[in-house]
Design a protein around this motif. Structure first.
Motif, PDB file in Angstrom:
ATOM      1  N   GLN A 161       0.849  -1.196   0.000  1.00  0.00           N
ATOM      2  CA  GLN A 161       0.000   0.000   0.000  1.00  0.00           C
ATOM      3  C   GLN A 161       0.886   1.247   0.000  1.00  0.00           C
ATOM      4  OE1 GLN A 161      -3.486   0.037  -0.033  1.00  0.00           O
ATOM      5  NE2 GLN A 161      -3.156  -2.124  -0.493  1.00  0.00           N
ATOM      6  N   PRO A 162       0.562   2.226  -0.838  1.00  0.00           N
ATOM      7  CA  PRO A 162       1.389   3.430  -0.911  1.00  0.00           C
ATOM      8  C   PRO A 162       1.293   4.271   0.353  1.00  0.00           C
ATOM      9  CG  PRO A 162      -0.616   3.732  -2.199  1.00  0.00           C
ATOM     10  CD  PRO A 162      -0.615   2.304  -1.739  1.00  0.00           C
ATOM     11  N   LEU A 163       2.380   4.928   0.677  1.00  0.00           N
ATOM     12  CA  LEU A 163       2.439   5.844   1.813  1.00  0.00           C
ATOM     13  C   LEU A 163       3.191   7.098   1.409  1.00  0.00           C
ATOM     14  CD1 LEU A 163       3.481   3.425   4.719  1.00  0.00           C
ATOM     15  CD2 LEU A 163       1.206   4.395   4.319  1.00  0.00           C
ATOM     16  N   GLN A 164       2.815   8.205   2.029  1.00  0.00           N
ATOM     17  CA  GLN A 164       3.556   9.454   1.881  1.00  0.00           C
ATOM     18  C   GLN A 164       3.792  10.029   3.271  1.00  0.00           C
ATOM     19  OE1 GLN A 164       2.120  12.366  -0.875  1.00  0.00           O
ATOM     20  NE2 GLN A 164       1.759  10.870  -2.490  1.00  0.00           N
ATOM     21  N   MET A 165       4.773  10.924   3.378  1.00  0.00           N
ATOM     22  CA  MET A 165       5.079  11.580   4.642  1.00  0.00           C
ATOM     23  C   MET A 165       5.958  12.797   4.385  1.00  0.00           C
ATOM     24  SD  MET A 165       7.945   8.930   6.008  1.00  0.00           S
ATOM     25  CE  MET A 165       6.954   7.550   5.512  1.00  0.00           C
ATOM     26  N   LYS A 166       6.009  13.677   5.358  1.00  0.00           N
ATOM     27  CA  LYS A 166       6.968  14.778   5.355  1.00  0.00           C
ATOM     28  C   LYS A 166       8.035  14.447   6.384  1.00  0.00           C
ATOM     29  CE  LYS A 166       3.669  18.416   4.253  1.00  0.00           C
ATOM     30  NZ  LYS A 166       2.945  19.599   4.807  1.00  0.00           N
ATOM     31  N   GLU A 184      12.401  23.409   7.048  1.00  0.00           N
ATOM     32  CA  GLU A 184      12.321  22.869   5.692  1.00  0.00           C
ATOM     33  C   GLU A 184      12.097  21.361   5.749  1.00  0.00           C
ATOM     34  OE1 GLU A 184      14.977  22.819   1.580  1.00  0.00           O
ATOM     35  OE2 GLU A 184      15.744  23.832   3.361  1.00  0.00           O
ATOM     36  N   TYR A 185      11.194  20.863   4.886  1.00  0.00           N
ATOM     37  CA  TYR A 185      10.894  19.439   4.874  1.00  0.00           C
ATOM     38  C   TYR A 185      10.956  18.879   3.460  1.00  0.00           C
ATOM     39  CZ  TYR A 185       6.240  20.792   3.234  1.00  0.00           C
ATOM     40  OH  TYR A 185       5.199  21.323   2.506  1.00  0.00           O
ATOM     41  N   VAL A 186      11.052  17.566   3.393  1.00  0.00           N
ATOM     42  CA  VAL A 186      10.994  16.823   2.140  1.00  0.00           C
ATOM     43  C   VAL A 186       9.706  16.008   2.175  1.00  0.00           C
ATOM     44  CG1 VAL A 186      12.120  15.077   0.700  1.00  0.00           C
ATOM     45  CG2 VAL A 186      13.505  16.636   2.074  1.00  0.00           C
ATOM     46  N   LEU A 187       8.940  16.042   1.103  1.00  0.00           N
ATOM     47  CA  LEU A 187       7.777  15.182   0.961  1.00  0.00           C
ATOM     48  C   LEU A 187       8.268  13.877   0.360  1.00  0.00           C
ATOM     49  CD1 LEU A 187       4.705  14.727   1.099  1.00  0.00           C
ATOM     50  CD2 LEU A 187       4.569  15.701  -1.211  1.00  0.00           C
ATOM     51  N   LEU A 188       8.069  12.795   1.092  1.00  0.00           N
ATOM     52  CA  LEU A 188       8.549  11.481   0.681  1.00  0.00           C
ATOM     53  C   LEU A 188       7.380  10.597   0.283  1.00  0.00           C
ATOM     54  CD1 LEU A 188      10.990  10.897   3.655  1.00  0.00           C
ATOM     55  CD2 LEU A 188      11.655  11.418   1.310  1.00  0.00           C
ATOM     56  N   ALA A 189       7.624   9.690  -0.654  1.00  0.00           N
ATOM     57  CA  ALA A 189       6.605   8.729  -1.065  1.00  0.00           C
ATOM     58  C   ALA A 189       7.254   7.375  -1.274  1.00  0.00           C
ATOM     59  CB  ALA A 189       5.916   9.188  -2.351  1.00  0.00           C
ATOM     60  N   SER A 190       6.504   6.339  -0.934  1.00  0.00           N
ATOM     61  CA  SER A 190       6.959   4.990  -1.220  1.00  0.00           C
ATOM     62  C   SER A 190       6.857   4.753  -2.728  1.00  0.00           C
ATOM     63  CB  SER A 190       6.123   3.968  -0.457  1.00  0.00           C
ATOM     64  OG  SER A 190       4.770   4.003  -0.885  1.00  0.00           O
ATOM     65  N   HIS A 191       7.476   3.704  -3.204  1.00  0.00           N
ATOM     66  CA  HIS A 191       7.502   3.409  -4.640  1.00  0.00           C
ATOM     67  C   HIS A 191       6.100   3.386  -5.222  1.00  0.00           C
ATOM     68  CE1 HIS A 191       8.667   1.732  -8.461  1.00  0.00           C
ATOM     69  NE2 HIS A 191       7.816   0.726  -8.271  1.00  0.00           N
ATOM     70  N   ARG A 192       5.183   2.679  -4.582  1.00  0.00           N
ATOM     71  CA  ARG A 192       3.812   2.598  -5.096  1.00  0.00           C
ATOM     72  C   ARG A 192       3.112   3.937  -5.071  1.00  0.00           C
ATOM     73  NH1 ARG A 192       1.942  -2.516  -6.367  1.00  0.00           N
ATOM     74  NH2 ARG A 192       3.139  -4.192  -5.445  1.00  0.00           N
ATOM     75  N   ALA A 193       3.374   4.765  -4.057  1.00  0.00           N
ATOM     76  CA  ALA A 193       2.759   6.086  -4.008  1.00  0.00           C
ATOM     77  C   ALA A 193       3.251   6.954  -5.156  1.00  0.00           C
ATOM     78  CB  ALA A 193       3.058   6.766  -2.669  1.00  0.00           C
ATOM     79  N   ARG A 194       4.536   6.821  -5.488  1.00  0.00           N
ATOM     80  CA  ARG A 194       5.074   7.591  -6.628  1.00  0.00           C
ATOM     81  C   ARG A 194       4.410   7.135  -7.912  1.00  0.00           C
ATOM     82  NH1 ARG A 194       9.839   6.246  -3.986  1.00  0.00           N
ATOM     83  NH2 ARG A 194      10.601   5.019  -5.726  1.00  0.00           N
ATOM     84  N   ALA A 195       4.197   5.830  -8.052  1.00  0.00           N
ATOM     85  CA  ALA A 195       3.587   5.291  -9.260  1.00  0.00           C
ATOM     86  C   ALA A 195       2.138   5.777  -9.386  1.00  0.00           C
ATOM     87  CB  ALA A 195       3.636   3.764  -9.261  1.00  0.00           C
ATOM     88  N   VAL A 196       1.428   5.847  -8.263  1.00  0.00           N
ATOM     89  CA  VAL A 196       0.026   6.278  -8.268  1.00  0.00           C
ATOM     90  C   VAL A 196      -0.080   7.759  -8.554  1.00  0.00           C
ATOM     91  CG1 VAL A 196      -2.003   6.588  -6.791  1.00  0.00           C
ATOM     92  CG2 VAL A 196      -0.759   4.430  -6.745  1.00  0.00           C
ATOM     93  N   SER A 197       0.786   8.586  -7.914  1.00  0.00           N
ATOM     94  CA  SER A 197       0.680  10.039  -8.071  1.00  0.00           C
ATOM     95  C   SER A 197       1.449  10.552  -9.294  1.00  0.00           C
ATOM     96  CB  SER A 197       1.180  10.735  -6.811  1.00  0.00           C
ATOM     97  OG  SER A 197       2.556  10.516  -6.633  1.00  0.00           O
ATOM     98  N   GLY A 198       2.352   9.751  -9.829  1.00  0.00           N
ATOM     99  CA  GLY A 198       3.174  10.243 -10.927  1.00  0.00           C
ATOM    100  C   GLY A 198       2.743   9.658 -12.162  1.00  0.00           C
TER     101      GLY A 198
END
Length: 148
Positions: A100-105, A134-148
């Protein structure tokens, strides 16, 4: 190592509040220690799914808080001395990751956490400036695939 992961209950709240306070004071050394309060936990996890990791003796080893509508990991903290035992990874897996995709800052200044997430395959997909820096928005591989 025996770790049990389960949904947090109201009985866990005092220990969760204490862990949240102590972990942030220890991690965010650039902020004034008195800027963190026990009650911060309540407001910052309201409406989120919170899972706890319990050590073999039943003590709180860590927790993760997920904002479910966006699959956004709002908080992941471990108790002092609990790093590098697989607990952070186990908490993420309990949320369904990596399937399951996940994102976080993650704050840029929190270099240890950034390295941990990158080791797990999370990648930066954005950046920004928040109240804590300052933060980085991170995504798991599946989250990148879904949002990108």
């Amino acid at each position: 190592m025996t770790i049990t992961i389960r949904l947090a209950t109201d009985d866990d709240r005092p220990a969760l509040r204490e862990l949240f306070l102590q972990a942030r004071r220890a991690t965010f050394t650039w902020a004034a220690a008195d800027s963190f309060r026990l009650e911060d936990y309540d407001g910052q996890t309201r409406g989120e799914r919170v899972l706890v990791a319990l050590d073999g003796d039943g003590s709180l080893a860590g927790f993760v808080a997920l904002w479910e509508p966006d699959r956004f990991v709002h908080h992941l903290y471990l108790a002092a001395g609990q790093q590098r035992r697989g607990i952070g990874r186990a908490l993420l897996q309990a949320l369904g990751w990596p399937e399951q995709p996940l994102q976080m800052k993650c704050l840029r200044r929190n270099e240890a956490a950034l390295a941990f997430y990158e080791k797990l395959g999370f990648a930066g997909i954005g950046q920004g400036q928040g109240a804590d820096g300052e933060y980085v928005l991170l995504a798991s591989h599946r989250a990148r695939a879904v949002s990108g």
